[in-house]
Scaffold this motif. Structure first.
Motif, PDB file in Angstrom:
ATOM      1  N   THR A 142       0.840  -1.193   0.000  1.00 22.92           N
ATOM      2  CA  THR A 142       0.000   0.000   0.000  1.00 22.92           C
ATOM      3  C   THR A 142       0.879   1.248   0.000  1.00 22.92           C
ATOM      4  N   ILE A 143       0.554   2.191  -0.860  1.00 23.74           N
ATOM      5  CA  ILE A 143       1.276   3.466  -0.854  1.00 23.74           C
ATOM      6  C   ILE A 143       0.676   4.339   0.231  1.00 23.74           C
ATOM      7  N   SER A 144       1.529   4.755   1.176  1.00 28.07           N
ATOM      8  CA  SER A 144       1.077   5.515   2.330  1.00 28.07           C
ATOM      9  C   SER A 144       1.230   7.021   2.119  1.00 28.07           C
ATOM     10  N   ALA A 145       2.320   7.432   1.450  1.00 25.05           N
ATOM     11  CA  ALA A 145       2.564   8.864   1.269  1.00 25.05           C
ATOM     12  C   ALA A 145       3.521   9.072   0.107  1.00 25.05           C
ATOM     13  N   GLU A 146       3.460  10.281  -0.473  1.00 25.58           N
ATOM     14  CA  GLU A 146       4.362  10.667  -1.555  1.00 25.58           C
ATOM     15  C   GLU A 146       4.841  12.087  -1.323  1.00 25.58           C
TER      16      GLU A 146
END
Length: 183
Positions: A142-146
């Motif tokens: 899962t991508i949490s932040a960018e």
């Protein structure tokens, strides 16, 4: 089951060796492997092999199919999950020389939240060198932040803030668009 002990990369080829030094599996990808690392992401005593794929400059007009992928293999060489960073929404496609094709140039694996689950901080950039991005990916993909940066991020490190008992990310970068106006 022999567990991965070390990895070797040679261009697009990945070899994984067991803790006894014998090769346990190998694979090829469609791109240039920029980094491979063994880490137990979810603390289940079965280490994963994490692979980041980039591309060399001479292939700017012909990027390979796996360019910009983060691939997580289980201990036996089966893909657990992958993320194609070139498929994610792009940063200001009209700024700089952005192509929309992303290259992974490095990643960092650390337990950033102290929960025995490791996160992957992916350092990527556009195929044309910038803009670049830090992406925080959880152990399950899962991508949490960018964080997008209007230049080139050279490196990222995890450091302990002893006063606040937190893990901080410190990045080293150059800004290419200081004269650009953003809305």
């Amino acid at each position: 089951i022999p567990l991965p002990g070390r990895v070797e990369i040679d261009g697009k080829h990945l070899s994984v060796y067991g803790q006894n030094g014998k090769k346990i599996w190998e694979t090829n990808v469609l791109g240039i492997i920029t980094k491979a690392q063994i880490s137990d992401l979810n603390n289940d005593q079965m280490p994963e092999v994490i692979v980041g794929i980039g591309e060399s400059d001479e292939r700017v007009n012909n990027p390979r199919a796996d360019c910009g992928k983060l691939i997580i293999f289980d201990s036996m060489g089966k893909i657990e999950w992958d993320i194609n960073f070139s498929d994610l929404p792009s940063y200001a496609i009209n700024v700089g020389a952005s192509t929309g094709t992303v290259v992974i140039n490095n990643f960092l694996v650390a337990d950033l939240f102290g929960d025995a689950q490791k996160e992957i901080v992916v350092l990527s950039h556009d195929l044309m060198w910038y803009p670049s991005k830090l992406t925080l990916v959880l152990a399950d993909g899962t991508i949490s932040a960018e964080y997008w940066h209007p230049g080139f991020i050279y490196d990222v490190k995890a450091v302990q803030d002893k006063n606040n008992h937190q893990t901080l990310l410190v990045a080293r970068a150059v800004n290419n668009d200081l004269a650009t106006t953003y809305n």
